[in-house]
Design a protein around this motif. Structure first.
Motif, mmCIF file in Angstrom:
data_model
loop_
_atom_site.group_PDB
_atom_site.id
_atom_site.type_symbol
_atom_site.label_atom_id
_atom_site.label_comp_id
_atom_site.label_asym_id
_atom_site.label_seq_id
_atom_site.Cartn_x
_atom_site.Cartn_y
_atom_site.Cartn_z
ATOM 1 N N LEU A 188 11.283 23.801 -23.284
ATOM 2 C CA LEU A 188 10.507 24.997 -23.605
ATOM 3 C C LEU A 188 11.254 26.288 -23.311
ATOM 4 C CD1 LEU A 188 6.954 23.890 -22.427
ATOM 5 C CD2 LEU A 188 7.934 23.826 -24.718
ATOM 6 N N GLY A 189 12.509 26.182 -22.914
ATOM 7 C CA GLY A 189 13.327 27.372 -22.771
ATOM 8 C C GLY A 189 13.291 28.042 -21.414
ATOM 9 N N TYR A 190 12.798 27.354 -20.386
ATOM 10 C CA TYR A 190 12.779 27.940 -19.042
ATOM 11 C C TYR A 190 14.074 27.601 -18.306
ATOM 12 C CZ TYR A 190 7.916 29.125 -19.706
ATOM 13 O OH TYR A 190 6.752 29.666 -20.190
ATOM 14 N N ALA A 191 14.478 28.500 -17.417
ATOM 15 C CA ALA A 191 15.747 28.331 -16.707
ATOM 16 C C ALA A 191 15.698 27.160 -15.742
ATOM 17 C CB ALA A 191 16.101 29.616 -15.959
ATOM 18 N N SER A 192 14.508 26.827 -15.225
ATOM 19 C CA SER A 192 14.396 25.749 -14.242
ATOM 20 C C SER A 192 12.966 25.230 -14.212
ATOM 21 C CB SER A 192 14.783 26.257 -12.854
ATOM 22 O OG SER A 192 13.846 27.237 -12.410
ATOM 23 N N GLN A 193 12.799 24.069 -13.602
ATOM 24 C CA GLN A 193 11.462 23.514 -13.415
ATOM 25 C C GLN A 193 10.596 24.436 -12.559
ATOM 26 O OE1 GLN A 193 11.309 19.462 -11.923
ATOM 27 N NE2 GLN A 193 9.337 19.824 -10.921
ATOM 28 N N SER A 194 11.187 25.025 -11.526
ATOM 29 C CA SER A 194 10.417 25.896 -10.636
ATOM 30 C C SER A 194 9.936 27.140 -11.378
ATOM 31 C CB SER A 194 11.249 26.288 -9.421
ATOM 32 O OG SER A 194 12.419 26.991 -9.805
ATOM 33 N N ALA A 195 10.761 27.664 -12.304
ATOM 34 C CA ALA A 195 10.345 28.836 -13.077
ATOM 35 C C ALA A 195 9.158 28.496 -13.970
ATOM 36 C CB ALA A 195 11.507 29.341 -13.923
ATOM 37 N N PHE A 196 9.197 27.322 -14.585
ATOM 38 C CA PHE A 196 8.088 26.886 -15.428
ATOM 39 C C PHE A 196 6.825 26.681 -14.585
ATOM 40 C CE2 PHE A 196 5.717 23.111 -16.984
ATOM 41 C CZ PHE A 196 5.135 23.696 -18.092
ATOM 42 N N SER A 197 6.958 25.977 -13.469
ATOM 43 C CA SER A 197 5.800 25.686 -12.618
ATOM 44 C C SER A 197 5.199 26.964 -12.042
ATOM 45 C CB SER A 197 6.194 24.736 -11.481
ATOM 46 O OG SER A 197 6.615 23.486 -12.005
ATOM 47 N N GLN A 198 6.046 27.920 -11.668
ATOM 48 C CA GLN A 198 5.558 29.182 -11.118
ATOM 49 C C GLN A 198 4.760 29.949 -12.168
ATOM 50 O OE1 GLN A 198 8.661 31.777 -9.730
ATOM 51 N NE2 GLN A 198 7.249 33.218 -8.791
ATOM 52 N N MET A 199 5.279 30.003 -13.396
ATOM 53 C CA MET A 199 4.564 30.673 -14.473
ATOM 54 C C MET A 199 3.231 29.985 -14.735
ATOM 55 S SD MET A 199 3.618 30.143 -17.852
ATOM 56 C CE MET A 199 4.694 28.760 -18.217
ATOM 57 N N PHE A 200 3.235 28.657 -14.718
ATOM 58 C CA PHE A 200 2.021 27.904 -15.016
ATOM 59 C C PHE A 200 0.955 28.148 -13.954
ATOM 60 C CE2 PHE A 200 -0.821 24.446 -15.687
ATOM 61 C CZ PHE A 200 -0.686 24.111 -17.019
ATOM 62 N N ILE A 216 3.690 16.729 -21.032
ATOM 63 C CA ILE A 216 3.307 16.282 -19.689
ATOM 64 C C ILE A 216 2.390 15.075 -19.769
ATOM 65 C CG2 ILE A 216 2.122 16.963 -17.560
ATOM 66 C CD1 ILE A 216 3.083 19.829 -18.129
ATOM 67 N N ALA A 217 1.431 15.107 -20.725
ATOM 68 C CA ALA A 217 0.517 13.979 -20.887
ATOM 69 C C ALA A 217 1.268 12.702 -21.253
ATOM 70 C CB ALA A 217 -0.524 14.299 -21.954
ATOM 71 N N GLY A 218 2.400 12.858 -21.947
ATOM 72 C CA GLY A 218 3.200 11.699 -22.325
ATOM 73 C C GLY A 218 4.148 11.220 -21.244
ATOM 74 N N GLY A 219 4.125 11.871 -20.084
ATOM 75 C CA GLY A 219 4.941 11.424 -18.958
ATOM 76 C C GLY A 219 6.323 12.036 -18.893
ATOM 77 N N MET A 220 6.603 13.060 -19.687
ATOM 78 C CA MET A 220 7.916 13.687 -19.629
ATOM 79 C C MET A 220 8.098 14.390 -18.291
ATOM 80 S SD MET A 220 9.621 16.598 -22.175
ATOM 81 C CE MET A 220 9.594 15.509 -23.603
ATOM 82 N N PRO A 221 9.223 14.211 -17.603
ATOM 83 C CA PRO A 221 9.463 14.904 -16.329
ATOM 84 C C PRO A 221 9.394 16.408 -16.499
ATOM 85 C CG PRO A 221 11.079 13.163 -16.684
ATOM 86 C CD PRO A 221 10.330 13.302 -17.970
ATOM 87 N N LEU A 222 8.872 17.096 -15.485
ATOM 88 C CA LEU A 222 8.698 18.540 -15.580
ATOM 89 C C LEU A 222 10.016 19.272 -15.790
ATOM 90 C CD1 LEU A 222 5.948 19.366 -12.921
ATOM 91 C CD2 LEU A 222 5.737 19.232 -15.404
ATOM 92 N N ALA A 223 11.097 18.748 -15.222
ATOM 93 C CA ALA A 223 12.396 19.392 -15.397
ATOM 94 C C ALA A 223 12.791 19.404 -16.876
ATOM 95 C CB ALA A 223 13.451 18.675 -14.577
ATOM 96 N N ARG A 224 12.504 18.296 -17.575
ATOM 97 C CA ARG A 224 12.846 18.241 -18.990
ATOM 98 C C ARG A 224 11.887 19.110 -19.817
ATOM 99 N NH1 ARG A 224 12.895 13.012 -23.036
ATOM 100 N NH2 ARG A 224 13.558 14.169 -24.890
ATOM 101 N N VAL A 225 10.603 19.138 -19.423
ATOM 102 C CA VAL A 225 9.643 20.005 -20.103
ATOM 103 C C VAL A 225 10.124 21.450 -20.044
ATOM 104 C CG1 VAL A 225 7.298 20.942 -20.055
ATOM 105 C CG2 VAL A 225 7.675 18.490 -19.697
ATOM 106 N N ALA A 226 10.524 21.865 -18.842
ATOM 107 C CA ALA A 226 11.010 23.237 -18.665
ATOM 108 C C ALA A 226 12.209 23.511 -19.560
ATOM 109 C CB ALA A 226 11.363 23.465 -17.204
ATOM 110 N N GLU A 227 13.138 22.559 -19.616
ATOM 111 C CA GLU A 227 14.339 22.732 -20.446
ATOM 112 C C GLU A 227 13.976 22.814 -21.925
ATOM 113 O OE1 GLU A 227 18.565 20.399 -21.406
ATOM 114 O OE2 GLU A 227 17.118 19.561 -19.990
#
Length: 267
Positions: free
Chosen positions: A240-252, A227-238
């Protein structure tokens, strides 16, 4: 427990040669070093405290029972005598600050993750411009101001505990390196020579959490440099093994009470 040697090829076994230790007359010293990706420093100790910080790039710092993934917006305080190893995950300009043991800003703590304030960052850059050892009024002023600022910096609860059991060590080391791996605990059991039930019991006994909770901590730690490097959250989620960006953000948000972008934003 000793720290397992870093997985990458080791090019550097110690941060610096002898001769740059802090003294009562010069309680803080700093010698810059630029490192390439996958460089590493073998487990070692210091007689002084150290604030491990990089101007850019990402580090992994490990002690006997914890590991941290550290982007430029964070730093790790390591107390005198604490064995630690460092692995470079992205090419970095390492700026470790050595602090006289008697002036340790957190005497009761072995390690602490700090948010690097704007003032602390500038103090580190200013200290870098001074001769490494010679006492001077300016060095004294910068040292005292840095010690005061360190005590004021916010902490960040990004810590991944490490196990003692060798089977669990193997599993955890692989997940630290590949946090998005989709294997279940049963799948890992087949690779490390222990049953799923045994591994589940070891996670609770040694790390005080379930496999799923520990894996979540690993993924959160890896999210920092992405995230600090500017990677889009959707790609971060992918990644790290999350089904979607919303699933990652909700967990966070459930874990930290804020969004990923806000949490990892520059101070």
């Amino acid at each position: 427990m000793s720290i397992p040697a870093p997985v990458p090829v080791v090019r550097h076994t110690m941060p610096y040669p002898d001769g740059f230790e802090p003294t009562p007359e010069r309680p803080i010293t700093l010698i810059a070093r630029d490192l390439d990706r996958r460089d590493a420093m073998l487990p070692h100790t210091h007689g002084w405290g150290q604030l491990t910080h990089s101007i850019d790039g990402v580090l992994r710092v490990a002690t006997a029972d914890s590991t941290w993934i550290v982007p430029p917006s964070r730093a790790v305080w390591i107390a005198p005598g604490v064995e630690h190893a460092v692995t470079v995950l992205q090419a970095t300009r390492l700026r470790p600050v050595r602090i006289l043991a008697e002036r340790a800003p957190f005497p009761a703590e072995a390690c602490r993750v700090l948010e690097v304030s704007t003032l602390l960052r500038e103090l580190i850059l200013a200290l870098e411009q001074l001769p490494p050892l010679a006492p001077s009024p300016r060095a004294t002023m910068l040292s005292e101001l840095m010690l005061d600022e360190l005590a004021r910096c916010e902490t960040r609860p990004i810590r991944v505990p490490l196990p003692r059991d060798k089977r669990l060590q193997t599993l955890c080391a692989r997940l630290v390196d590949t946090p998005g791996a989709p294997l279940t605990l049963a799948g890992w059991a087949g690779q490390v020579g222990a049953s799923e039930r045994t591994l589940a019991r070891l996670f609770e006994k040694e790390l005080g959490m379930s496999f799923g909770q520990w894996r979540q901590q690993v993924r959160l730690a890896h999210a920092a440099p992405m995230i600090a490097g500017g990677m889009p959250l959707a790609r971060v989620a992918e990644e790290l093994g999350y089904a979607s960006q919303s699933a990652f953000s909700q967990m966070f948000r459930k874990t930290f009470g804020t969004t990923p972008t806000a949490f990892f934003s520059e101070p």
